[in-house]
Scaffold this motif. Structure first.
Motif, PDB file in Angstrom:
ATOM      1  N   GLY A  44       0.769  -1.169  -0.026  1.00 36.61           N
ATOM      2  CA  GLY A  44       0.211   0.234   0.251  1.00 36.61           C
ATOM      3  C   GLY A  44       1.181   1.562   0.190  1.00 36.61           C
ATOM      4  N   GLY A  45       0.745   2.466   1.069  1.00 40.03           N
ATOM      5  CA  GLY A  45       1.631   3.073   1.101  1.00 40.03           C
ATOM      6  C   GLY A  45       2.785   3.100   1.776  1.00 40.03           C
ATOM      7  N   GLY A  46       3.166   2.363   2.166  1.00 38.53           N
ATOM      8  CA  GLY A  46       3.908   1.587   3.000  1.00 38.53           C
ATOM      9  C   GLY A  46       5.011   1.781   3.533  1.00 38.53           C
ATOM     10  N   LYS A  47       5.460   1.437   4.263  1.00 36.41           N
ATOM     11  CA  LYS A  47       5.613   1.087   5.861  1.00 36.41           C
ATOM     12  C   LYS A  47       5.532   2.169   6.938  1.00 36.41           C
ATOM     13  CE  LYS A  47       9.594  -2.635   5.899  1.00 36.41           C
ATOM     14  NZ  LYS A  47      10.478  -4.023   5.748  1.00 36.41           N
ATOM     15  N   SER A  48       5.987   3.522   6.798  1.00 34.99           N
ATOM     16  CA  SER A  48       5.941   4.694   8.061  1.00 34.99           C
ATOM     17  C   SER A  48       4.253   5.330   7.564  1.00 34.99           C
ATOM     18  CB  SER A  48       6.274   5.851   6.939  1.00 34.99           C
ATOM     19  OG  SER A  48       5.821   5.782   5.370  1.00 34.99           O
ATOM     20  N   ASN A  49       3.316   5.132   6.205  1.00 37.29           N
ATOM     21  CA  ASN A  49       2.521   5.026   6.563  1.00 37.29           C
ATOM     22  C   ASN A  49       1.597   3.979   7.038  1.00 37.29           C
ATOM     23  OD1 ASN A  49       2.492   7.328   5.210  1.00 37.29           O
ATOM     24  ND2 ASN A  49       2.137   6.170   3.535  1.00 37.29           N
ATOM     25  N   ILE A  50       1.671   2.517   7.247  1.00 33.06           N
ATOM     26  CA  ILE A  50       1.159   1.759   7.914  1.00 33.06           C
ATOM     27  C   ILE A  50       1.675   2.007   9.318  1.00 33.06           C
ATOM     28  CG2 ILE A  50       1.564  -0.882   8.502  1.00 33.06           C
ATOM     29  CD1 ILE A  50       1.848  -1.256   5.394  1.00 33.06           C
ATOM     30  N   TRP A  90       2.291  11.553  -8.367  1.00 38.62           N
ATOM     31  CA  TRP A  90       1.564  12.147  -7.048  1.00 38.62           C
ATOM     32  C   TRP A  90       1.902  11.161  -6.805  1.00 38.62           C
ATOM     33  CZ3 TRP A  90      -0.355  17.085  -7.035  1.00 38.62           C
ATOM     34  CH2 TRP A  90      -1.319  17.003  -8.382  1.00 38.62           C
ATOM     35  N   GLY A  91       2.875  10.075  -6.658  1.00 36.45           N
ATOM     36  CA  GLY A  91       3.835   9.097  -5.862  1.00 36.45           C
ATOM     37  C   GLY A  91       2.631   7.863  -5.745  1.00 36.45           C
ATOM     38  N   GLY A  92       2.461   7.416  -6.975  1.00 38.21           N
ATOM     39  CA  GLY A  92       1.232   6.416  -7.023  1.00 38.21           C
ATOM     40  C   GLY A  92       0.089   6.291  -5.781  1.00 38.21           C
ATOM     41  N   ALA A  93      -0.500   5.084  -6.629  1.00 39.61           N
ATOM     42  CA  ALA A  93      -2.039   4.725  -5.591  1.00 39.61           C
ATOM     43  C   ALA A  93      -1.546   3.457  -5.761  1.00 39.61           C
ATOM     44  CB  ALA A  93      -3.114   5.552  -6.106  1.00 39.61           C
ATOM     45  N   PRO A  94      -1.605   2.274  -5.474  1.00 47.14           N
ATOM     46  CA  PRO A  94      -1.271   1.108  -5.234  1.00 47.14           C
ATOM     47  C   PRO A  94      -2.624   0.102  -5.227  1.00 47.14           C
ATOM     48  CG  PRO A  94       1.666   1.686  -3.842  1.00 47.14           C
ATOM     49  CD  PRO A  94      -0.041   3.114  -4.279  1.00 47.14           C
ATOM     50  N   THR A 118      -3.795   4.191   3.632  1.00 44.67           N
ATOM     51  CA  THR A 118      -2.106   4.542   3.613  1.00 44.67           C
ATOM     52  C   THR A 118      -1.758   4.662   2.291  1.00 44.67           C
ATOM     53  OG1 THR A 118      -1.400   2.114   2.763  1.00 44.67           O
ATOM     54  CG2 THR A 118      -2.156   2.311   5.499  1.00 44.67           C
ATOM     55  N   VAL A 119      -2.616   4.453   1.783  1.00 43.32           N
ATOM     56  CA  VAL A 119      -2.647   5.595   0.368  1.00 43.32           C
ATOM     57  C   VAL A 119      -3.679   6.523   0.539  1.00 43.32           C
ATOM     58  CG1 VAL A 119      -2.963   5.398  -2.547  1.00 43.32           C
ATOM     59  CG2 VAL A 119      -2.070   3.385  -0.595  1.00 43.32           C
ATOM     60  N   LYS A 120      -3.312   7.685   0.317  1.00 44.16           N
ATOM     61  CA  LYS A 120      -3.282   9.144   0.193  1.00 44.16           C
ATOM     62  C   LYS A 120      -4.477   9.322   1.754  1.00 44.16           C
ATOM     63  CE  LYS A 120      -0.240  10.444  -2.573  1.00 44.16           C
ATOM     64  NZ  LYS A 120       0.388  10.127  -3.024  1.00 44.16           N
ATOM     65  N   ALA A 121      -4.680   8.670   2.200  1.00 47.67           N
ATOM     66  CA  ALA A 121      -5.733   8.995   2.886  1.00 47.67           C
ATOM     67  C   ALA A 121      -6.785   8.560   2.673  1.00 47.67           C
ATOM     68  CB  ALA A 121      -5.948  10.085   3.452  1.00 47.67           C
ATOM     69  N   GLY A 122      -7.210   7.390   1.929  1.00 47.40           N
ATOM     70  CA  GLY A 122      -7.818   6.904   0.802  1.00 47.40           C
ATOM     71  C   GLY A 122      -8.642   7.268   0.038  1.00 47.40           C
ATOM     72  N   SER A 123      -7.908   7.940  -0.369  1.00 47.58           N
ATOM     73  CA  SER A 123      -7.970   9.271  -1.234  1.00 47.58           C
ATOM     74  C   SER A 123      -8.759   8.519  -3.047  1.00 47.58           C
ATOM     75  CB  SER A 123      -7.851  10.426  -1.141  1.00 47.58           C
ATOM     76  OG  SER A 123      -7.410  11.065  -0.960  1.00 47.58           O
ATOM     77  N   PHE A 124      -9.567   8.646  -3.335  1.00 48.09           N
ATOM     78  CA  PHE A 124     -10.328   8.398  -4.228  1.00 48.09           C
ATOM     79  C   PHE A 124      -9.507   9.412  -5.462  1.00 48.09           C
ATOM     80  CE2 PHE A 124     -13.402   6.504  -2.053  1.00 48.09           C
ATOM     81  CZ  PHE A 124     -14.030   5.594  -3.001  1.00 48.09           C
ATOM     82  N   PHE A 125      -9.208   8.936  -6.555  1.00 46.87           N
ATOM     83  CA  PHE A 125      -8.237   8.999  -7.581  1.00 46.87           C
ATOM     84  C   PHE A 125      -9.449   8.365  -8.821  1.00 46.87           C
ATOM     85  CE2 PHE A 125      -4.966   8.847  -4.742  1.00 46.87           C
ATOM     86  CZ  PHE A 125      -3.415   9.355  -5.852  1.00 46.87           C
ATOM     87  N   PRO A 126      -9.131   8.533 -10.338  1.00 49.24           N
ATOM     88  CA  PRO A 126     -10.171   8.036 -10.734  1.00 49.24           C
ATOM     89  C   PRO A 126     -10.211   6.278 -11.115  1.00 49.24           C
ATOM     90  CG  PRO A 126      -8.646   9.865 -12.097  1.00 49.24           C
ATOM     91  CD  PRO A 126      -8.333   9.428 -10.404  1.00 49.24           C
ATOM     92  N   MET A 127      -9.225   5.846 -11.024  1.00 46.04           N
ATOM     93  CA  MET A 127      -9.403   4.710 -11.087  1.00 46.04           C
ATOM     94  C   MET A 127      -9.771   3.847  -9.935  1.00 46.04           C
ATOM     95  SD  MET A 127      -8.106   3.433 -13.799  1.00 46.04           S
ATOM     96  CE  MET A 127      -8.313   1.702 -14.186  1.00 46.04           C
ATOM     97  N   THR A 128      -9.412   5.005  -8.506  1.00 46.41           N
ATOM     98  CA  THR A 128     -10.365   4.325  -7.428  1.00 46.41           C
ATOM     99  C   THR A 128     -11.798   4.171  -7.912  1.00 46.41           C
ATOM    100  OG1 THR A 128      -9.124   5.390  -6.373  1.00 46.41           O
ATOM    101  CG2 THR A 128     -10.729   4.645  -4.701  1.00 46.41           C
TER     102      THR A 128
END
Length: 556
Positions: A44-50, A90-94, A118-128
């Motif tokens: 996801g957003g990486g270890k620090s965000n986890i 934007w740093g990606g959106a796994p 953990t990925v941009k606070a769960g924000s909705f990207f177009p693909m989300t």
């Protein structure tokens, strides 16, 4: 090689042949690459965000799903590769910042949609949005209960124009919430973190809403409220769990933490009535146990294999009742069971067909006879209400004077018509190429398959890389020459190679899965188990098996 003469396919494949040894070795390398990519996505957003999520006293999306599902259940992920290598600026959106898939909860097959905070606070990207809508659509079409685990800051504002306004954007999520509710498909939402702005409508449009202490549910957060109307209010007073339980009455249950909320969801699922209309019969595992990686080469565009060897390792007991066996042999059709579920199979044959007194027919090409046979078989499965499995490795329809004069366009139109109007569940599996109109006839994404999977060697495009590169390079070379630039043979070949590399990349399984043209990349050894789970999921809607089938006008 193999030949279907009786119900059980006869396969004489040996793991000791040079082809089998080479193919197995190549598949091992490709499988390791896919497993490495999966692990990267699952971070996801990486270890620090986890760690930040854990510091808030909250679990990650994947940890929540592990607690929610039955201990012995598999979570069959859908859209794991969504947004793969996209949004780099934007740093990606796994995984597009949301985890979706089917699994058993209290023995009941459910769809789970879980925001990954953990990925941009769960924000909705177009693909989300598109990924959530895809999961909801599968659930809607098949009467699958849905559990939403909400932890999202709402729309990713820098890309709002690609998230907010269109028919398959953010608003469609709530549309489908309402449609599923009206259809009687159970939906349960647990608010396990932030649920802000337009996203606040999602839980309230479902049947049952839970909320944990410390979470927030509001149309506008404290900062926006202050900016908009000058009111100073705390998050808890504005939209905390206690407020919504005791004052607004918006939620049905308040829970102290994630584990308590997930345990409560399990109780709610257990109380649901079970309306499944088809149950699996007892079944045998395939008679042939050799791995599929020994059966199919990675590069199916230049190597020949026998589709019967694939079918023999997917279907119960390796038993396959073939339809019109000696006619239109570049498409193989027949009846089988997979995990005890009756299934009609339409599969491209990659072995070349040689018959005395007749011109050869090339594997992977759909000829007039094979298109007509497949169309008739698809119609027959719809009459009998048998789900369909399409196994793709198709170059397209046959071209040339003889093919055109034989009526290939009419035959292909019949097959496309039958697929388009099919009312039974459809599953597509791409194990090689899926090119051009062949993709359409074999139930590509545009034809609403309930699930569409791809092996990691798959390619998905209007034509193969070599043909496309030569065509595009020819156009480019003529443009350059008209401008006065003369290219030598080395320069021309370099241009062809560059175009082919780009084209191959854009037709790869990862590229397709990133854009949700396929639901998931699965490994050959995962195929049978995934198909069984998918067949269980698509046999829960009684309406689908009572609809009237009609094709409309067919050209003759």
């Amino acid at each position: 090689m193999a030949k279907a003469q009786t119900d059980r396919i006869t396969s004489t494949l040996s793991l000791n042949t040079p082809d089998a040894v080479e193919w197995t070795s190549e598949w091992m390398k490709l499988s390791e690459q896919i497993k490495t990519e999966r692990l990267r996505i699952e971070q996801g957003g990486g270890k620090s965000n986890i760690e930040k999520q854990h510091q808030k006293g909250r679990l990650t999306a994947r940890e929540r799903i592990d607690l929610l599902k039955d201990d012995d259940a598999v979570f069959y992920e859908i859209g794991r590769y969504a947004a793969f290598d996209m949004y780099k600026e934007w740093g990606g959106a796994p995984a597009a910042g949301v985890i979706t898939g089917i699994t058993r909860i209290q023995g009941r097959m459910c769809m789970v949609i879980a925001n990954d905070a953990t990925v941009k606070a769960g924000s909705f990207f177009p693909m989300t949005s598109k990924k959530v809508i895809r999961a909801q659509t599968i659930a809607y079409d098949n009467y699958i209960p849905v559990v939403y685990l909400v932890d999202s800051a709402g729309i990713f504002l820098p890309l709002q124009e690609d998230v907010f306004p269109d028919q398959d954007d953010f608003g469609r999520v709530f549309y489908l919430n309402a449609r599923m509710s009206a259809r009687g498909i159970p939906q349960i939402t647990a608010i396990l973190g932030m649920c802000v702005a337009g996203g606040a409508y999602l839980p309230v449009m479902t049947d049952t809403v839970l909320m944990t202490e410390g979470s927030g549910l509001f149309l506008a957060g404290p900062a926006l409220v202050k900016a908009a109307i000058g009111q100073v209010v705390s998050a808890e007073e504005l939209g905390g769990a206690t407020m919504h339980e005791e004052i607004s009455g918006t939620i049905d249950f308040k829970e102290p933490d994630d584990p308590s909320a997930l345990a409560h969801i399990r109780k709610l699922v257990q109380a649901m009535p079970d309306h499944r209309c088809v149950s699996a019969t007892k079944f045998d595992t395939p008679y042939y146990r050799e791995p599929l990686s020994a059966v199919v080469p990675i590069n199916t565009s230049s190597r020949v294999y026998n589709i019967y060897d694939v079918i023999a390792r997917i279907v119960d007991g390796s038993e396959f009742l073939e339809y019109k066996q000696g006619y239109g042999e570049t498409v193989v059709c027949g009846y089988a069971h997979i995990g005890g579920y009756p299934t009609g199979i339409v599969a491209n044959q990659k072995k070349h067909i040689m018959k005395k007194g007749a011109p050869p027919q090339f594997g992977g090409v759909i000829y007039k006879e094979s298109a007509e046979k497949a169309a008739r078989f698809i119609m027959d499965c719809n009459q009998k209400k048998i789900p369909l499995l399409f196994i793709h490795d198709v170059n397209g329809f046959m071209v040339g004077k003889e093919a055109e004069q034989s009526g290939i366009i009419k035959a292909g139109a019949k097959m496309v018509n039958a697929v388009s109007n099919s009312i039974v569940p459809k599953i597509s599996l791409i194990i090689g190429g899926s090119f051009g109109a062949g993709n359409y006839a074999m139930c590509g994404k545009a034809y609403a398959p309930d699930f569409i999977y791809a092996w990691p060697n798959a390619h998905y495009a209007v034509m193969g890389g070599a043909q496309a590169a030569n065509t595009l390079a020819g156009i480019k070379i003529r443009q350059l020459e008209r401008s006065g630039l003369q290219l030598n043979e080395e320069d021309k070949q370099k241009l062809i190679d560059e175009i082919k590399a780009t084209y191959d990349s854009q037709s790869s399984a990862q590229y397709a899965a990133a854009r949700l043209w396929v639901d998931e990349i699965i490994l050959p050894e995962e195929t049978r188990e995934r198909l069984i789970a998918s067949l269980e999921a698509v046999t829960q809607n009684p309406e689908r098996f009572s609809r009237r089938f009609s094709t409309g006008v067919l050209q003759t």
